[in-house]
Design a protein around this motif. Structure first.
Motif, PDB file in Angstrom:
ATOM      1  N   GLN A 105     -30.515 -10.346  28.340  1.00  0.00           N
ATOM      2  CA  GLN A 105     -31.116 -11.149  29.402  1.00  0.00           C
ATOM      3  C   GLN A 105     -30.921 -10.488  30.760  1.00  0.00           C
ATOM      4  O   GLN A 105     -31.812 -10.534  31.620  1.00  0.00           O
ATOM      5  CB  GLN A 105     -30.498 -12.556  29.409  1.00  0.00           C
ATOM      6  CG  GLN A 105     -31.192 -13.529  30.347  1.00  0.00           C
ATOM      7  CD  GLN A 105     -32.664 -13.707  30.011  1.00  0.00           C
ATOM      8  OE1 GLN A 105     -33.018 -13.968  28.871  1.00  0.00           O
ATOM      9  NE2 GLN A 105     -33.539 -13.541  30.999  1.00  0.00           N
ATOM     10  N   SER A 120     -43.551 -12.836  33.210  1.00  0.00           N
ATOM     11  CA  SER A 120     -44.028 -14.221  33.259  1.00  0.00           C
ATOM     12  C   SER A 120     -45.486 -14.333  32.835  1.00  0.00           C
ATOM     13  O   SER A 120     -45.907 -15.362  32.287  1.00  0.00           O
ATOM     14  CB  SER A 120     -43.837 -14.796  34.674  1.00  0.00           C
ATOM     15  OG  SER A 120     -44.554 -14.012  35.624  1.00  0.00           O
ATOM     16  N   ASP A 123     -48.738 -12.284  27.523  1.00  0.00           N
ATOM     17  CA  ASP A 123     -49.494 -13.048  26.530  1.00  0.00           C
ATOM     18  C   ASP A 123     -49.060 -12.593  25.135  1.00  0.00           C
ATOM     19  O   ASP A 123     -49.477 -11.531  24.659  1.00  0.00           O
ATOM     20  CB  ASP A 123     -50.989 -12.810  26.709  1.00  0.00           C
ATOM     21  CG  ASP A 123     -51.835 -13.650  25.764  1.00  0.00           C
ATOM     22  OD1 ASP A 123     -51.286 -14.162  24.766  1.00  0.00           O
ATOM     23  OD2 ASP A 123     -53.041 -13.783  26.022  1.00  0.00           O
ATOM     24  N   THR A 148     -41.062 -21.652  15.876  1.00  0.00           N
ATOM     25  CA  THR A 148     -41.795 -22.275  16.975  1.00  0.00           C
ATOM     26  C   THR A 148     -42.549 -21.224  17.774  1.00  0.00           C
ATOM     27  O   THR A 148     -42.282 -20.017  17.650  1.00  0.00           O
ATOM     28  CB  THR A 148     -40.835 -23.030  17.915  1.00  0.00           C
ATOM     29  OG1 THR A 148     -39.972 -22.070  18.553  1.00  0.00           O
ATOM     30  CG2 THR A 148     -39.988 -24.040  17.142  1.00  0.00           C
ATOM     31  N   GLN A 149     -43.481 -21.716  18.620  1.00  0.00           N
ATOM     32  CA  GLN A 149     -44.224 -20.805  19.486  1.00  0.00           C
ATOM     33  C   GLN A 149     -43.288 -20.111  20.465  1.00  0.00           C
ATOM     34  O   GLN A 149     -43.477 -18.938  20.799  1.00  0.00           O
ATOM     35  CB  GLN A 149     -45.313 -21.574  20.241  1.00  0.00           C
ATOM     36  CG  GLN A 149     -46.094 -20.749  21.252  1.00  0.00           C
ATOM     37  CD  GLN A 149     -46.898 -19.622  20.615  1.00  0.00           C
ATOM     38  OE1 GLN A 149     -47.187 -19.661  19.416  1.00  0.00           O
ATOM     39  NE2 GLN A 149     -47.241 -18.603  21.410  1.00  0.00           N
ATOM     40  N   ASP A 150     -42.270 -20.836  20.932  1.00  0.00           N
ATOM     41  CA  ASP A 150     -41.303 -20.221  21.851  1.00  0.00           C
ATOM     42  C   ASP A 150     -40.564 -19.067  21.168  1.00  0.00           C
ATOM     43  O   ASP A 150     -40.315 -18.022  21.786  1.00  0.00           O
ATOM     44  CB  ASP A 150     -40.305 -21.267  22.343  1.00  0.00           C
ATOM     45  CG  ASP A 150     -40.923 -22.232  23.346  1.00  0.00           C
ATOM     46  OD1 ASP A 150     -41.980 -21.895  23.914  1.00  0.00           O
ATOM     47  OD2 ASP A 150     -40.341 -23.313  23.550  1.00  0.00           O
ATOM     48  N   ALA A 151     -40.191 -19.268  19.893  1.00  0.00           N
ATOM     49  CA  ALA A 151     -39.509 -18.198  19.166  1.00  0.00           C
ATOM     50  C   ALA A 151     -40.439 -17.006  18.979  1.00  0.00           C
ATOM     51  O   ALA A 151     -40.024 -15.848  19.098  1.00  0.00           O
ATOM     52  CB  ALA A 151     -39.017 -18.706  17.815  1.00  0.00           C
ATOM     53  N   ARG A 153     -42.944 -16.213  20.990  1.00  0.00           N
ATOM     54  CA  ARG A 153     -43.094 -15.561  22.296  1.00  0.00           C
ATOM     55  C   ARG A 153     -41.880 -14.695  22.606  1.00  0.00           C
ATOM     56  O   ARG A 153     -42.018 -13.575  23.092  1.00  0.00           O
ATOM     57  CB  ARG A 153     -43.289 -16.606  23.394  1.00  0.00           C
ATOM     58  CG  ARG A 153     -43.543 -15.972  24.772  1.00  0.00           C
ATOM     59  CD  ARG A 153     -43.660 -17.008  25.863  1.00  0.00           C
ATOM     60  NE  ARG A 153     -44.115 -16.393  27.095  1.00  0.00           N
ATOM     61  CZ  ARG A 153     -43.333 -15.715  27.940  1.00  0.00           C
ATOM     62  NH1 ARG A 153     -42.052 -15.569  27.659  1.00  0.00           N
ATOM     63  NH2 ARG A 153     -43.830 -15.168  29.034  1.00  0.00           N
ATOM     64  N   ASP A 154     -40.677 -15.203  22.324  1.00  0.00           N
ATOM     65  CA  ASP A 154     -39.468 -14.419  22.590  1.00  0.00           C
ATOM     66  C   ASP A 154     -39.473 -13.123  21.782  1.00  0.00           C
ATOM     67  O   ASP A 154     -39.094 -12.059  22.278  1.00  0.00           O
ATOM     68  CB  ASP A 154     -38.221 -15.243  22.243  1.00  0.00           C
ATOM     69  CG  ASP A 154     -37.968 -16.360  23.243  1.00  0.00           C
ATOM     70  OD1 ASP A 154     -38.547 -16.309  24.349  1.00  0.00           O
ATOM     71  OD2 ASP A 154     -37.203 -17.284  22.900  1.00  0.00           O
TER      72      ASP A 154
END
Length: 658
Positions: A105, A120, A123, A148-151, A153-154
């Motif tokens: 991070q 930020s 895509d 999940t979508q967050d996972a 994206r990460d």
């Protein structure tokens, strides 16, 4: 397939770093930076630390069909003896993941700061479509455990940033290379480089690009350029290492060197060695002082090195990598070594054949495997081989037969995963490979080996190539080993043969080092200092503790704690007969490792020898090997070439058979 090879590796390494526990844990990590970070984190998060559940963490991270099947198995393999050891291991593994997350991070924040908006506005779906396989997104997420979508994206974001960082690092590498080699990158010809360095790639450039997933010419050029830079960097690294070694041994990098055994000679600054038309010339006075020669220099004080060195009893070699002429005192090394092995040399002297005599030897080998079965009874399979050898000054004539028909049954008994289907899948010709006869002839004067085996016909039939049944394969042995009859039949002589310049021709400058290391290792095990006089016999005994001391002195990773049982006895009798026994049982690597015990007994003499060896696998079976041999003088001389009229095929032509 759109995903580039580099990006795929980065994604895989990232995922593994986040999802797979580290395997390098070897007890408490005492690295100061780690200890400081851990102490600070635990102090700042007391509630999280107190709530940590080692068993739950283990079940989530380690417990699976392909990882570890139980906590007990894990603890046994990693040497964790108590519950506290287990909890400390799991906690440190958990904290190491925390530290890795923080570090990742931190550099992502640093990258965002240097490239405002780059992360930020990322895509993940567009990145996935552009860089990964054309699989459905949901299938990819399921395969990688992204719920999940967050996972998702990460995952994609980490891959995106890793790719950008790799590109920046590569550009820095290119800039550094350009500074050191101006104009090389601009003039680089990828096609010419491929032709020169990848001519072995049978499918050509297009096939290479397909296999390496290089979609465009620019990708191909980048791959070839990276390969060239790596090769040049590796060559430079090797050159730097070699120069450091030359300096350490007393030489001068970049200059023609002369080494005697393992030491570089020093020459007057105004009289360095030089070479003309392949002949090296050195200062006569410096050479005479170093090797005790009496060469007379010419008007300039120089003398041809090889002639003077050979006259003084030295062997001469050229080490191209070190740009060094190496002089080895063969007789001196053998004499110095043999002074440490008078006991073993007593046996070798008794075994040495007499000049002018021929000998006939017979050898019988029997191997058997017994599979333990307490319910239905043990089952035993046997294999055998027999050979006869005629030997003399001209060479060796060898003939024999073998019956390994039980080999597959033994393998299946020792490894239950091999079933009847294994036999069914093998071509019928394979059975012919396991039983047959053979012959070999060694022409010592011409350094040629000839070999005939009945299995060759079946083997080549399997490969789809014709093969005459009685053909002899010929192979030159020139340059492989010294086959001359003047090899000294002593420990020093055999060490020079097996560990000297002919065995280590790739590094003549290191030959004497290899020789002395081999002599030191053997002396530690079986030198005169290891023997005790008992009557007319000399006896060597080596216990587990003795072996542990030797391992410690050698700097080996193995220790006495790795050995459950060890005992060696070696007796050299007055007539040269050598008898002995060995027991060796290592500690199992873990509670789930196979446990085995090796025992051996032997009696070795020129007239007759016998060796018995047994390998006992706990609760599974035992493998036994027996070798008996006898030798006597004979009036028959060995035939060292194939019979008149026999077909002879050079080994290098085997694969050209049509």
């Amino acid at each position: 397939m759109k995903k580039t090879f580099l990006s795929l590796l980065l994604a895989l390494s990232l995922t593994l770093s986040l999802a797979v526990p580290a395997l390098a844990y070897e007890g408490e990590n005492t690295d100061p930076e780690w200890v400081a970070w851990k102490t600070q984190w635990l102090a700042a998060h007391p509630e999280e630390a107190a709530a940590f559940d080692a068993d739950a963490y283990f079940e989530n991270e380690y417990l699976s069909d392909w990882w570890y099947s139980s906590k007990e198995e894990f603890m046994a393999e990693w040497g964790l003896e108590t519950e506290q050891d287990f909890c400390d291991f799991m906690r440190d593994d958990w904290l190491a993941g925390m530290q890795a997350d923080e570090a990742r991070q931190a550099w992502m924040d640093q990258y965002e700061s240097a490239h405002p908006g780059a992360l930020s506005a990322f895509d993940p779906d567009a990145w996935f479509q552009a860089h990964y396989y054309e699989d459905p997104k949901q299938a990819f997420m399921a395969e990688w455990g992204l719920e999940t979508q967050d996972a998702f994206r990460d995952f994609m974001l980490n891959d995106y940033v890793d790719t950008l960082i790799a590109q920046e690092e590569r550009q820095a590498m290119l800039d550094e290379f350009e500074a050191a080699h101006p104009g090389v990158i601009a003039a680089f010809d990828a096609d010419a480089y491929f032709e020169e360095n990848y001519s072995w790639w049978s499918g050509g450039k297009e096939d290479y690009m397909r296999w390496m997933d290089l979609a465009a010419e620019e990708d191909f050029r980048q791959a070839m350029l990276d390969d060239m830079i790596y090769s040049m960097s590796w060559s430079q690294s090797w050159e730097d290492t070699r120069n450091e070694e030359i300096l350490a041994m007393g030489g001068v990098p970049g200059q023609l060197g002369v080494m005697v055994d393992s030491t570089y000679l020093s020459f007057p600054q105004d009289k360095p060695p030089y070479a003309v038309d392949g002949v090296t010339y050195v200062c006569a006075d410096a050479l005479n002082a170093a090797i005790g020669s009496s060469a007379s220099g010419g008007a300039d004080g120089y003398v041809p090195l090889r002639d003077a060195a050979v006259a003084a009893g030295y062997e001469v070699f050229w080490d191209d990598a070190y740009q060094t002429v190496v002089l080895l005192d063969r007789a001196g090394f053998i004499a110095e070594t043999d002074a440490r092995f008078t006991v073993l040399n007593r046996a070798l002297a008794a075994w040495a054949p007499e000049d002018g005599k021929n000998y006939q030897s017979t050898v019988d080998i029997t191997a058997g495997y017994t599979k333990f079965n307490s319910l239905d009874g043990d089952q035993t399979w046997t294999m055998s081989a027999a050979l006869t050898a005629l030997s003399g000054a001209a060479g060796v004539e060898l003939s024999g037969s073998y019956d390994l028909s039980s080999l597959m049954d033994i393998l299946k008994a020792a490894n239950p995963s091999l079933t009847q289907s294994t036999d069914d899948a093998l071509p019928g010709q394979y059975s012919a490979l396991l039983k047959g006869d053979f012959g070999a002839r060694l022409d010592q004067e011409n350094e040629m080996l000839y070999l005939r085996m009945s299995l060759f016909s079946s083997l080549f039939s399997i490969l789809g190539k014709p093969y005459p049944k009685d053909v002899w394969i010929s192979q030159s042995l020139e340059g492989y080993l010294d086959l001359s009859p003047d090899v000294t039949p002593t420990v020093g002589g055999y060490l020079y043969l097996l560990s000297g310049p002919d065995a280590n021709g790739y590094s003549y400058a290191r030959s004497y080092q290899y020789l002395t290391e081999a002599a030191d290792t053997l002396a530690a095990l079986a030198g005169d200092d290891r023997f005790v006089q008992k009557g007319r016999d000399c006896v060597l005994t080596l216990s587990k503790e003795d072996l542990g001391d030797l391992l410690a002195e050698s700097g080996s990773y193995s220790t006495a704690e790795d050995i459950r049982e060890f005992a060696l006895t070696l007796t050299v009798k007055a007539d040269g007969t050598v008898t002995g026994s060995l027991v060796y049982r290592p500690e199992p690597y873990s509670a789930y490792s196979t446990e085995g015990r090796i025992t051996a007994d032997w009696s070795l003499a020129l007239s007759g020898s016998e060796i018995e060896l047994e390998y006992h696998v706990k609760n599974e079976g035992v493998l036994r090997l027996t070798v008996t041999a006898s030798t006597k003088t004979t009036s028959a001389a060995p035939a060292v070439t194939p019979p008149e009229g026999a077909a002879v095929l050079p080994a290098e032509d085997l694969w050209n058979l049509e």
